[in-house]
Design a protein around this motif. Structure first.
Motif, PDB file in Angstrom:
ATOM      1  N   THR A   1       1.303   2.732  -2.799  1.00  0.00           N
ATOM      2  CA  THR A   1       1.789   2.477  -4.224  1.00  0.00           C
ATOM      3  C   THR A   1       3.412   3.259  -4.305  1.00  0.00           C
TER       4      THR A   1
ATOM      5  N   VAL B   1      -4.164   1.542  -0.102  1.00  0.00           N
ATOM      6  CA  VAL B   1      -3.019   0.573  -1.024  1.00  0.00           C
ATOM      7  C   VAL B   1      -1.595   1.681  -1.268  1.00  0.00           C
TER       8      VAL B   1
ATOM      9  N   LEU C   1      -4.147  -2.010  -5.889  1.00  0.00           N
ATOM     10  CA  LEU C   1      -5.120  -1.477  -6.304  1.00  0.00           C
ATOM     11  C   LEU C   1      -5.567  -1.953  -7.010  1.00  0.00           C
TER      12      LEU C   1
ATOM     13  N   VAL D   1     -11.540   5.755  -6.833  1.00  0.00           N
ATOM     14  CA  VAL D   1      -9.371   5.655  -7.129  1.00  0.00           C
ATOM     15  C   VAL D   1      -9.464   7.372  -5.865  1.00  0.00           C
TER      16      VAL D   1
ATOM     17  N   GLU E   1      -0.751   1.783   7.017  1.00  0.00           N
ATOM     18  CA  GLU E   1      -1.794   1.685   6.046  1.00  0.00           C
ATOM     19  C   GLU E   1      -3.147   0.960   6.816  1.00  0.00           C
TER      20      GLU E   1
ATOM     21  N   ASN F   1      -0.015   7.194  -2.950  1.00  0.00           N
ATOM     22  CA  ASN F   1       0.265   7.397  -4.332  1.00  0.00           C
ATOM     23  C   ASN F   1       2.285   7.994  -3.748  1.00  0.00           C
TER      24      ASN F   1
ATOM     25  N   MET G   1      -0.099  -1.862  -8.224  1.00  0.00           N
ATOM     26  CA  MET G   1      -0.821  -1.555  -8.857  1.00  0.00           C
ATOM     27  C   MET G   1      -1.175  -2.911  -8.911  1.00  0.00           C
TER      28      MET G   1
ATOM     29  N   VAL H   1      -0.823   7.021 -12.702  1.00  0.00           N
ATOM     30  CA  VAL H   1      -1.768   5.973 -12.176  1.00  0.00           C
ATOM     31  C   VAL H   1      -2.133   5.283 -13.516  1.00  0.00           C
TER      32      VAL H   1
ATOM     33  N   LYS I   1      -1.933  10.993 -10.738  1.00  0.00           N
ATOM     34  CA  LYS I   1      -2.997  10.254 -11.132  1.00  0.00           C
ATOM     35  C   LYS I   1      -3.552   9.836 -12.387  1.00  0.00           C
TER      36      LYS I   1
ATOM     37  N   CYS J   1      -5.573   5.379  -2.547  1.00  0.00           N
ATOM     38  CA  CYS J   1      -3.821   4.729  -3.495  1.00  0.00           C
ATOM     39  C   CYS J   1      -3.163   6.478  -2.830  1.00  0.00           C
TER      40      CYS J   1
ATOM     41  N   VAL K   1      -6.453   9.496  -5.680  1.00  0.00           N
ATOM     42  CA  VAL K   1      -5.015   9.350  -5.867  1.00  0.00           C
ATOM     43  C   VAL K   1      -4.027  10.156  -4.302  1.00  0.00           C
TER      44      VAL K   1
ATOM     45  N   ALA L   1       3.123   4.617  -8.285  1.00  0.00           N
ATOM     46  CA  ALA L   1       2.788   4.233  -9.190  1.00  0.00           C
ATOM     47  C   ALA L   1       3.690   4.932 -10.462  1.00  0.00           C
TER      48      ALA L   1
END
Ligand SMILES: Nc1nc2c(ncn2[C@@H]2O[C@H](COP(=O)(O)OP(=O)(O)OP(=O)(O)O)[C@@H](O)[C@H]2O)c(=O)[nH]1
Ligand SMILES: [Mg+2]
Length: 282
Positions: free
Chosen positions: A170, A168, A181, A112, A156, A142, A178, A45, A42, A140, A114, A172
């Motif tokens: 990611t 999304v 996102l 969001v 996804e 991640n 990003m 991000v 988190k 997200c 994560v 990070a």
């Protein structure tokens, strides 16, 4: 004629409650909450999105740390708030209470979430709880680089379809994903992407009946409340914070700026009385 539909393009956040939670929205268009299990990335991000435009402090009346920052995307000014990492939102610890109250009462324009792509199953518990409270969220996914390294594949698109929110992938730490996102946050905040969050339905007939009857009553009283079913479940469970929110009209305040009584001949707001809603179903 009064319009009872909340405009999708308008911001969804609750200014009054955000101020109470110590968030100043002056000069910002939207507020984004960053939620997730501990150690999912988190803050990484958060740092990628805000750069150095951030400051830290504590939540009012708590020793729980808070970081907030900002960024501009597509000419809109976003404030982003890093919530404490939690496994659930049942309000059993200060961290959970802070995260839950922010999403419930602050009504962020987008939450969001994560999640750690290598431990998706465990992370989905919190995702589903958040989707009970808000219908504006982006997942997200991640640590996708770690998932790749461990040969864990997550589709996804299917996940997004099943959850009803954008997903999304990611990494990070490397900054991967990003841009996408930022784009999805913008689409949800501005109402271009309308989420249809997956909601769990109760299977036991007695519970289902009670929840359905109570949620119906709550939705009729608080028009446009996005989480009537979740509120019903919490009331049936005896969640004191939510009971207090009904008693002291906090729930009414959440919706009063954008909803009106169903009966136009009655000019008064219809406040829900806690005993009214609990008696018929318990
Ligand atoms: N490989 C990899 N590591 C990451 C990624 N994102 C974050 N990390 C690392 O994961 C660790 C935890 O990241 P944080 O951003 O502190 O996680 P957090 O969710 O804020 O943690 P808490 O605030 O303690 O709940 C750090 O060492 C990061 O560098 C990623 O996408 N890939
Ligand atoms: Mg952190």
């Amino acid at each position: 004629m009064r319009n009872t539909n909340h405009c999708q393009n308008c911001s969804a956040h609750n200014i009054g409650n955000l101020v109470k939670l110590g968030i100043n929205m002056e000069n910002f268009d939207y507020v984004i909450a960053l939620a997730g299990n501990p150690n999912t990335g988190k803050s990484t991000v958060f740092n990628k999105l805000t750069g150095l435009r951030q400051h830290t402090g504590n939540w009012p009346g708590k020793t729980v740390a808070r970081a907030e920052g900002g960024y501009i995307f597509s000419e809109k000014r976003y404030k982003i708030v890093d919530l404490p990492g939690t496994y659930s939102l049942l309000s059993t610890s200060s961290d959970e209470e802070v995260a839950r109250n922010f999403i419930l009462f602050g009504q962020p324009d987008v939450t969001v979430i994560v999640a750690d792509a290598t431990r998706l199953e465990r992370n989905l518990n919190l995702v589903l709880q958040i989707l009970e409270i808000t219908n504006r969220a982006v997942l997200c996914l991640n640590l996708i680089d770690e998932a790749d390294r461990n040969n864990i594949k997550v589709d996804e698109r299917i996940l997004s379809k099943e959850l009803g929110i954008p997903v999304v992938p990611t990494a990070a730490r490397q900054g991967t994903g990003m841009d996408m996102l930022l784009n999805f946050i913008h689409q949800v905040a501005t109402g271009k992407y309308v989420c249809k969050p997956h909601r769990i339905t109760a299977d036991f007939p007695a519970v289902k009946n009670a929840v359905n009857r109570l949620s119906k009553k709550i939705s009729e009283t608080y028009l446009n409340l996005p989480n009537a079913r979740w509120i019903a479940l919490r009331l049936l469970e005896g969640d004191q914070r939510v009971i207090d929110a009904v008693r002291n009209n906090e729930l009414q305040d959440l919706v009063s700026e954008r909803s009106f009584p169903k009966d136009p001949s009655d000019g008064k707001e219809q406040n829900l009385n806690i005993s009214d809603v609990l008696e018929p179903v318990v």
